[in-house]
Scaffold this motif. Structure first.
Motif, PDB file in Angstrom:
ATOM      1  N   ASN A  52     -42.559   7.905  11.924  1.00 50.04           N
ATOM      2  CA  ASN A  52     -41.700   6.878  11.487  1.00 50.04           C
ATOM      3  C   ASN A  52     -40.676   7.182  10.739  1.00 50.04           C
ATOM      4  N   GLY A  53     -40.773   8.039   9.736  1.00 43.55           N
ATOM      5  CA  GLY A  53     -39.691   8.550   8.680  1.00 43.55           C
ATOM      6  C   GLY A  53     -38.734   9.189   9.198  1.00 43.55           C
ATOM      7  N   ILE A  54     -38.758   9.795  10.275  1.00 48.66           N
ATOM      8  CA  ILE A  54     -37.825  10.401  11.227  1.00 48.66           C
ATOM      9  C   ILE A  54     -36.886   9.837  12.331  1.00 48.66           C
ATOM     10  N   ASN A  55     -37.780   8.646  12.588  1.00 50.58           N
ATOM     11  CA  ASN A  55     -37.238   7.743  13.719  1.00 50.58           C
ATOM     12  C   ASN A  55     -36.320   6.764  13.301  1.00 50.58           C
ATOM     13  N   SER A  56     -35.141   7.402  12.871  1.00 48.78           N
ATOM     14  CA  SER A  56     -34.089   6.676  12.256  1.00 48.78           C
ATOM     15  C   SER A  56     -32.508   6.865  13.155  1.00 48.78           C
ATOM     16  N   PHE A  57     -31.967   5.880  13.509  1.00 47.13           N
ATOM     17  CA  PHE A  57     -30.752   6.188  14.199  1.00 47.13           C
ATOM     18  C   PHE A  57     -29.668   7.085  13.211  1.00 47.13           C
ATOM     19  N   PRO A  58     -29.558   6.537  11.970  1.00 47.39           N
ATOM     20  CA  PRO A  58     -28.621   7.042  11.234  1.00 47.39           C
ATOM     21  C   PRO A  58     -28.868   8.782  10.775  1.00 47.39           C
ATOM     22  N   LEU A  59     -30.264   9.216  11.031  1.00 43.55           N
ATOM     23  CA  LEU A  59     -30.567  10.372  10.921  1.00 43.55           C
ATOM     24  C   LEU A  59     -30.125  11.228  12.083  1.00 43.55           C
ATOM     25  N   LEU A  60     -29.628  10.783  12.928  1.00 38.13           N
ATOM     26  CA  LEU A  60     -29.287  11.467  14.262  1.00 38.13           C
ATOM     27  C   LEU A  60     -27.854  12.269  13.615  1.00 38.13           C
ATOM     28  N   ALA A  61     -27.169  11.899  12.869  1.00 35.87           N
ATOM     29  CA  ALA A  61     -25.927  12.565  12.328  1.00 35.87           C
ATOM     30  C   ALA A  61     -26.324  13.840  11.517  1.00 35.87           C
ATOM     31  N   ILE A  62     -27.459  13.892  11.115  1.00 37.69           N
ATOM     32  CA  ILE A  62     -27.692  15.248  10.526  1.00 37.69           C
ATOM     33  C   ILE A  62     -27.766  16.514  11.506  1.00 37.69           C
ATOM     34  N   PRO A  63     -28.410  16.522  12.415  1.00 39.11           N
ATOM     35  CA  PRO A  63     -28.169  17.737  13.332  1.00 39.11           C
ATOM     36  C   PRO A  63     -26.816  17.701  13.704  1.00 39.11           C
ATOM     37  N   PHE A  64     -25.983  16.819  14.023  1.00 38.06           N
ATOM     38  CA  PHE A  64     -24.493  16.906  14.483  1.00 38.06           C
ATOM     39  C   PHE A  64     -23.787  17.477  13.446  1.00 38.06           C
ATOM     40  N   PHE A  65     -24.082  16.791  12.276  1.00 35.44           N
ATOM     41  CA  PHE A  65     -23.084  17.259  11.043  1.00 35.44           C
ATOM     42  C   PHE A  65     -23.414  18.645  10.538  1.00 35.44           C
ATOM     43  N   SER A 289     -41.658  13.662   3.219  1.00 34.85           N
ATOM     44  CA  SER A 289     -41.400  12.908   1.854  1.00 34.85           C
ATOM     45  C   SER A 289     -41.608  11.438   2.442  1.00 34.85           C
ATOM     46  N   GLN A 290     -41.244  10.892   3.700  1.00 39.05           N
ATOM     47  CA  GLN A 290     -41.492   9.781   3.923  1.00 39.05           C
ATOM     48  C   GLN A 290     -43.097   9.302   3.726  1.00 39.05           C
ATOM     49  N   ALA A 291     -43.939  10.073   4.319  1.00 43.47           N
ATOM     50  CA  ALA A 291     -45.414   9.909   4.031  1.00 43.47           C
ATOM     51  C   ALA A 291     -45.758   9.992   2.642  1.00 43.47           C
ATOM     52  N   MET A 292     -45.069  10.860   1.746  1.00 48.83           N
ATOM     53  CA  MET A 292     -45.585  10.760   0.384  1.00 48.83           C
ATOM     54  C   MET A 292     -44.900   9.448  -0.291  1.00 48.83           C
ATOM     55  N   SER A 293     -43.715   9.126   0.141  1.00 45.03           N
ATOM     56  CA  SER A 293     -43.262   7.631  -0.444  1.00 45.03           C
ATOM     57  C   SER A 293     -44.120   6.541   0.001  1.00 45.03           C
ATOM     58  N   TRP A 294     -44.824   6.208   1.119  1.00 46.28           N
ATOM     59  CA  TRP A 294     -45.645   5.574   1.678  1.00 46.28           C
ATOM     60  C   TRP A 294     -46.946   5.469   0.574  1.00 46.28           C
ATOM     61  N   VAL A 295     -47.205   6.670   0.287  1.00 43.97           N
ATOM     62  CA  VAL A 295     -48.525   6.810  -0.576  1.00 43.97           C
ATOM     63  C   VAL A 295     -48.175   6.487  -2.114  1.00 43.97           C
TER      64      VAL A 295
END
Length: 431
Positions: A52-65, A289-295
């Motif tokens: 769920n942490g990487i299931n984000s549309f804005p994060l698709l920009a990272i591999p392209f940038f 980090s998203q898993a740690m943030s949930w904790v």
């Protein structure tokens, strides 16, 4: 302090001491803390949180940038940007140092990578400065610190990461908020180098052959247009930041392959491999980090930190100073991306409670952690610069101190004068 928090800290710090990669340390410590909860399915929850942490549309920009940055680095843009910088400031006394700083700012902004700016610009500028009588350590320190300004000047991957982890901050607002602070810190680094050159007797050293302005400008213009295409398209509503990243890749391919003719089919596998490795590391960091943030949220850590800081002082100026000191310490042993991922959920509620805008805090945090990229023991830009310049970190640290101080002055201005971060996005109605 609960047993779960103790487990998290012991496992995380212990793995870092053992030199385990940060992404793995974050994931394992989060997994260990989830296991201590006892009443939840550990493996399933960890996998769910990471996915769920990487299931984000804005994060698709990272591999392209990331890919567009690699293409820019391999496609001949560095030399043209250096010529343009030399045409602008090369005639000034001590102009070679200014050319270095301005070139790093331009290339760092275009490529989105501070380490790439140190490698590409430093590979040419450090030997040039040495020939002019500057010490290698001065040249390396200047290059390493100047390259970090490109992370504040858009487009910037770390701003996308912050936007996602902060819970929906405008990427366009962050992009525009970083323009003035990036230029401010670059200017302060030039001032520091001017003072050092006058003291060291290099104030008359300029550039041997200053290019003519207009040919240099038109040579660099296609590379600089990437910034205006990305920002103009986002601000004009033509495309989203994620779509802009794909357009940046297409533009970089056309520019490097067909206009500058410095990219060929033989370069494609190497470029894709570099981009894939970088993207994989970033995505693993984000997921863990998203898993740690949930904790941390489950254990109410952000609320506890917020209450503790507000108990120490109700004065926003003191709390902001304390957060900056903590982030500076963190930046000396942790890279920028994991630091943003871990500490944004902890500190953001505190500063919002005290009236700081999330965009302003994002710029403050990035400006702060940029200093960590140049400070030992984990300073990535400093390591790359010493490797390119053929010197050691021990020899470079002392000459770099004035540049660290210049960056600290910039950080304090960005922290306590919101105008630097908020004026441009406010004028464009991006909030």
């Amino acid at each position: 302090m609960s047993a779960e928090i103790v487990v998290l800290l012991v496992v995380f710090v212990g793995l870092l001491i053992l030199n385990v990669p940060v992404a793995v340390a974050i994931g394992v410590s989060a997994l260990a803390m989830i296991a201590t909860l006892g009443h939840v399915p550990t493996a399933f929850l960890m996998a769910e949180r990471m996915s769920n942490g990487i299931n984000s549309f804005p994060l698709l920009a990272i591999p392209f940038f990331v890919l567009s940055g690699v293409l820019m680095g391999q496609g001949g843009m560095a030399r043209r940007l250096m010529d343009f910088a030399a045409a602008m400031v090369g005639r000034l006394p001590g102009g070679l140092a200014y050319v270095n700083t301005l070139s790093c700012m331009l290339f760092g902004a275009v490529s989105g990578s501070a380490a790439a700016a140190v490698s590409s610009i430093g590979g040419f500028m450090i030997p040039q400065m040495k020939e002019k009588g500057y010490s290698k350590e001065f040249a390396v320190a200047l290059t390493a610190t100047s390259a970090t300004t490109g992370l504040l000047i858009p487009p910037s991957n770390i701003m996308i990461v912050y936007a996602v982890v902060s819970g929906g901050v405008s990427v366009a607002g962050l992009f525009m908020a970083g323009v003035v602070p990036g230029m401010l810190i670059g200017f302060l680094l030039m001032v520091a180098s001017a003072v050092l050159m006058r003291v060291g007797g290099h104030s008359k050293a300029g550039v041997a052959q200053v290019p003519r302005f207009w040919p240099a400008f038109f040579g660099a213009l296609p590379s600089l247009l990437l910034i205006f295409i990305v920002l103009g398209g986002i601000l004009g509503g033509v495309f989203s930041p994620t779509e802009a990243s794909a357009i940046a890749v297409a533009y970089a391919v056309v520019l490097g392959g067909f206009f500058y003719r410095q990219l060929g089919w033989a370069d494609v596998p190497k470029i894709l491999l570099i981009a894939a490795k970088t993207t994989s590391v970033v995505m693993l960091l984000i997921g863990a980090s998203q898993a740690m943030s949930w904790v941390l949220t489950y254990e109410n850590i952000p609320q506890m930190v917020s209450e503790a800081m507000l108990t120490l002082s109700a004065n926003p100026l003191m709390v902001f100073l304390l957060i900056n000191v903590l982030l500076l310490l963190v930046g000396t042993f942790m890279d920028m991306t994991p630091a943003v991922l871990i500490f944004t959920p902890i500190f953001l509620p505190v500063v919002v409670e005290l009236g700081m805008h999330p965009v302003h805090f994002g710029i403050m945090m990035i400006a702060n952690l940029c200093i960590g990229l140049c400070t030992p023991p984990v300073g990535t830009c400093l390591f790359v610069g010493c490797s390119v310049g053929g010197t050691t970190i021990a020899r470079t640290t002392l000459p770099a101190i004035p540049f660290f101080l210049a960056m600290l002055v910039g950080l304090l201005l960005v922290t306590y004068v919101p105008w630097f971060s908020m004026a441009l996005p406010g004028w464009l109605n991006l909030f």
